[in-house]
Design a protein around this motif. Sequence first.
Motif, short mmCIF file in Angstrom:
data_model
loop_
_atom_site.label_atom_id
_atom_site.label_comp_id
_atom_site.label_asym_id
_atom_site.label_seq_id
_atom_site.Cartn_x
_atom_site.Cartn_y
_atom_site.Cartn_z
N LYS A 106 -10.21 -1.48 -48.06
CA LYS A 106 -10.92 -2.74 -48.28
C LYS A 106 -10.03 -3.95 -47.96
CE LYS A 106 -14.72 -0.84 -49.89
NZ LYS A 106 -15.99 -0.92 -49.13
N SER A 107 -8.74 -3.86 -48.29
CA SER A 107 -7.84 -4.98 -48.00
C SER A 107 -7.77 -5.25 -46.50
CB SER A 107 -6.43 -4.69 -48.53
OG SER A 107 -6.41 -4.61 -49.92
N GLN A 109 -10.03 -4.42 -44.29
CA GLN A 109 -11.33 -4.94 -43.86
C GLN A 109 -11.38 -6.45 -44.03
OE1 GLN A 109 -14.89 -2.90 -45.29
NE2 GLN A 109 -13.75 -1.00 -45.52
N ASN A 110 -10.83 -6.93 -45.14
CA ASN A 110 -10.83 -8.38 -45.38
C ASN A 110 -9.88 -9.11 -44.43
OD1 ASN A 110 -12.79 -8.48 -47.36
ND2 ASN A 110 -11.34 -8.27 -49.05
N LYS A 113 -11.83 -9.47 -41.36
CA LYS A 113 -12.86 -10.51 -41.53
C LYS A 113 -12.25 -11.90 -41.39
CE LYS A 113 -15.86 -7.81 -44.61
NZ LYS A 113 -16.35 -7.65 -46.01
N GLU A 114 -11.07 -12.09 -41.98
CA GLU A 114 -10.41 -13.40 -41.88
C GLU A 114 -9.99 -13.69 -40.44
OE1 GLU A 114 -8.99 -17.08 -42.71
OE2 GLU A 114 -10.29 -15.81 -43.94
N PRO A 207 -5.46 -9.82 -49.92
CA PRO A 207 -6.79 -9.55 -49.35
C PRO A 207 -7.60 -8.48 -50.08
CG PRO A 207 -5.09 -8.55 -48.00
CD PRO A 207 -4.37 -9.36 -49.04
N SER A 208 -7.10 -7.90 -51.14
CA SER A 208 -7.86 -6.85 -51.84
C SER A 208 -9.14 -7.44 -52.44
CB SER A 208 -7.01 -6.23 -52.95
OG SER A 208 -6.87 -7.13 -54.03
N PRO A 209 -10.21 -6.64 -52.50
CA PRO A 209 -11.47 -7.13 -53.08
C PRO A 209 -11.31 -7.63 -54.51
CG PRO A 209 -11.80 -5.04 -51.97
CD PRO A 209 -10.32 -5.27 -52.01
N GLN A 212 -10.59 -11.22 -54.76
CA GLN A 212 -11.62 -12.15 -54.27
C GLN A 212 -12.56 -12.61 -55.38
OE1 GLN A 212 -10.93 -12.88 -50.96
NE2 GLN A 212 -9.35 -11.35 -51.43
N LEU A 219 -10.32 -14.74 -48.19
CA LEU A 219 -11.30 -15.04 -47.15
C LEU A 219 -11.56 -16.54 -47.08
CD1 LEU A 219 -13.82 -12.09 -47.64
CD2 LEU A 219 -12.19 -12.41 -45.76
#
Length: 243
Positions: A106-107, A109-110, A113-114, A207-209, A212, A219
């Motif tokens: 997930k980290s 993935q973010n 995304k950024e 960046p971990s969910p 956030q 993000l």
Amino acid sequence: MLRCILTRLQNTAWFELLEPLSRTPAFSALNDNYTESLKAAQAQNTQVFPPMRQIFRAFEATPFEKLHTILLGQDPYPGTFKHDNQEKPFACGLSFSVSRIAPLPKSLQNIYKELHISLNTPLSKHGDLSAWAHQGVLLLNAILSVPKGQPKGHAHLGWENFTDQILNMLSQLDRPLLFIFLGRVAQEKMKVLSQNSKHLILCAPHPSPLAQSRPPVFLGSGVFKKAQEFLKAQRISMQWALD
């Protein structure tokens, strides 16, 4: 044990930087603590990540002569995934990176995304960041090993002192360097850097969910946009898009 692994770098410019550190009492203590952690894991029928041969992979993958960016994370991924009915570690010796066969953390993935938000890069379907390393990005963690399933489980082996010294020495280099610190643990390393007007230090939340859920968040931080602007100003070519 760690000294033996370090000799794999002896034909690189990294060895000149790291070899003196390997002769210090602090490194001897780290070596002993790491060795004991491997013995304890074996006795408990568990594992330490990344595999021992990949402990110093960040330095093996990034040519010292090309180094322009240090992307610092916390510690290796402590988890595993299944592939062909075999259990494999996510950790591969490069911060935030995983093998091409691994599911995307997930980290990461973010991070993608950024990058897409900031630089319009396509969202990669794999997590192998070695292409960044080959271009000059040192994918380093503050702590270089972790027991399976125990985030920060090796926070007191002595890795912090080792990476502190490396970051301090890098900050003294007479060339522009970009330091990107993601998350609180990584940002604690800012204090070990020598002041150098040639460098740029960028910080962003992890960046971990989990990180956030409350501001400030990773993000939308624009950290990669600022990074690319700095690199372009230094006429350093960097392709963040992955095939």
